[in-house]
Design a protein around this motif. Sequence first.
Motif, PDB file in Angstrom:
ATOM      1  N   SER A 186       0.677  -1.181   0.176  1.00 16.97           N
ATOM      2  CA  SER A 186      -0.143  -0.072  -0.090  1.00 16.97           C
ATOM      3  C   SER A 186       0.668   1.256   0.156  1.00 16.97           C
ATOM      4  O   SER A 186       1.973   1.303   0.865  1.00 16.97           O
ATOM      5  N   MET A 244       0.640   5.235   1.004  1.00 13.52           N
ATOM      6  CA  MET A 244      -0.356   5.901   1.807  1.00 13.52           C
ATOM      7  C   MET A 244       0.222   7.363   1.974  1.00 13.52           C
ATOM      8  O   MET A 244       1.253   7.521   1.524  1.00 13.52           O
ATOM      9  N   LYS A 298       0.854  10.569  -4.384  1.00 12.16           N
ATOM     10  CA  LYS A 298       0.714   9.070  -4.349  1.00 12.16           C
ATOM     11  C   LYS A 298      -0.039   8.496  -5.518  1.00 12.16           C
ATOM     12  O   LYS A 298       0.449   7.412  -6.424  1.00 12.16           O
ATOM     13  N   ASP A 323      -5.888   2.189  -7.475  1.00  9.05           N
ATOM     14  CA  ASP A 323      -6.019   3.638  -6.941  1.00  9.05           C
ATOM     15  C   ASP A 323      -7.282   3.944  -6.222  1.00  9.05           C
ATOM     16  O   ASP A 323      -8.397   4.132  -6.621  1.00  9.05           O
ATOM     17  N   GLU A 324      -7.186   4.146  -4.593  1.00  8.49           N
ATOM     18  CA  GLU A 324      -8.207   4.154  -3.983  1.00  8.49           C
ATOM     19  C   GLU A 324      -9.686   3.170  -4.226  1.00  8.49           C
ATOM     20  O   GLU A 324     -10.853   3.689  -4.689  1.00  8.49           O
ATOM     21  N   MET A 329     -11.154  -5.660  -0.179  1.00  3.34           N
ATOM     22  CA  MET A 329      -9.922  -5.919   0.456  1.00  3.34           C
ATOM     23  C   MET A 329      -9.648  -7.443   0.622  1.00  3.34           C
ATOM     24  O   MET A 329      -8.530  -7.901   0.385  1.00  3.34           O
ATOM     25  N   MET A 344      -1.327  -0.836  -4.054  1.00  2.28           N
ATOM     26  CA  MET A 344      -2.782   0.038  -3.980  1.00  2.28           C
ATOM     27  C   MET A 344      -2.212   1.416  -3.125  1.00  2.28           C
ATOM     28  O   MET A 344      -1.594   1.374  -2.402  1.00  2.28           O
ATOM     29  N   THR A 356      -3.918   4.403  -1.154  1.00  2.44           N
ATOM     30  CA  THR A 356      -5.037   4.719  -0.169  1.00  2.44           C
ATOM     31  C   THR A 356      -4.719   5.675   0.767  1.00  2.44           C
ATOM     32  O   THR A 356      -3.420   5.838   1.006  1.00  2.44           O
ATOM     33  N   ALA A 416      -5.298  -0.249   4.324  1.00  4.56           N
ATOM     34  CA  ALA A 416      -3.926  -0.331   3.967  1.00  4.56           C
ATOM     35  C   ALA A 416      -3.421  -1.648   4.901  1.00  4.56           C
ATOM     36  O   ALA A 416      -2.358  -2.362   4.575  1.00  4.56           O
ATOM     37  N   SER A 428      -2.519  -5.072   3.577  1.00  2.00           N
ATOM     38  CA  SER A 428      -1.369  -5.268   2.788  1.00  2.00           C
ATOM     39  C   SER A 428      -0.196  -5.817   3.683  1.00  2.00           C
ATOM     40  O   SER A 428      -0.658  -5.850   4.849  1.00  2.00           O
ATOM     41  N   ILE A 430       3.648  -1.216   3.977  1.00  2.00           N
ATOM     42  CA  ILE A 430       3.115   0.138   3.791  1.00  2.00           C
ATOM     43  C   ILE A 430       4.211   1.271   3.356  1.00  2.00           C
ATOM     44  O   ILE A 430       5.341   1.356   4.201  1.00  2.00           O
TER      45      ILE A 430
END
Length: 224
Positions: free
Chosen positions: A36, A38, A45, A165-166, A180, A196, A198, A204, A207, A210
């Motif tokens: 992810s 973030m 991002k 993307d989000e 998810m 991803m 987010t 997140a 995942s 991060i």
Amino acid sequence: MNNEIIKLLSLTKTTSDQKVILNDINFSVNSGEFVSIMGASGSGKSTLLNIIAGLDAEYSGEVDVAGVTFKNQNENQLADFRNEQVGIVFQEYNLINSLTVLENIRLPLYFSATKQNFATAEELAADLGLKDLLKKYPSQLSGGEQQRVSIARALIRQPKLLLADEPTGALDSKNSENIMQLFKEINRQFGTTIVMVTHDEEMASYSERIVRIHDGEIIGDAAL
């Protein structure tokens, strides 16, 4: 053996008036990881994800994805690369309302230079819980169902890399959780690398790593 599917070196992006969007980004993603990215709105991002997808070529530095060095590719080559190697899921589902669920899932196959078994779409739909919805149209589906269709479409070419993307930004909490869980299953079952974007800590947490970005710079990178 080098297992990196994404490698970014000194990636920098500025606007025409010299505003810095991304500043000296260096990081890599190994094949099979679920990562992810973030950051708050405006952190850079989504721009970073677009560059990884080959959708934005206005930057300096080196971008290497799935063995392809982007600076050596023209626009048509990058389009072919995306169709063959990358699946992309956006916050907006981007489904075609005049096509059925099955036709939407199959859409990337029409643009492929290689022969593909169309039955794959039905098998994939069954795996993603869409088996009974194939003849319906997007307007007849819930938000969560539409996002599942967009994920199936992104996976139809069996890409090495899935970029999101989000992907839960337009969904309620229950549908977000379901999406998810689906991502985790895709990552586990198919070995698909997932990156991803987010701003949601809870999303997140699904995942395994991060990467945190703030004002165009990476400020954190940690395994969960």
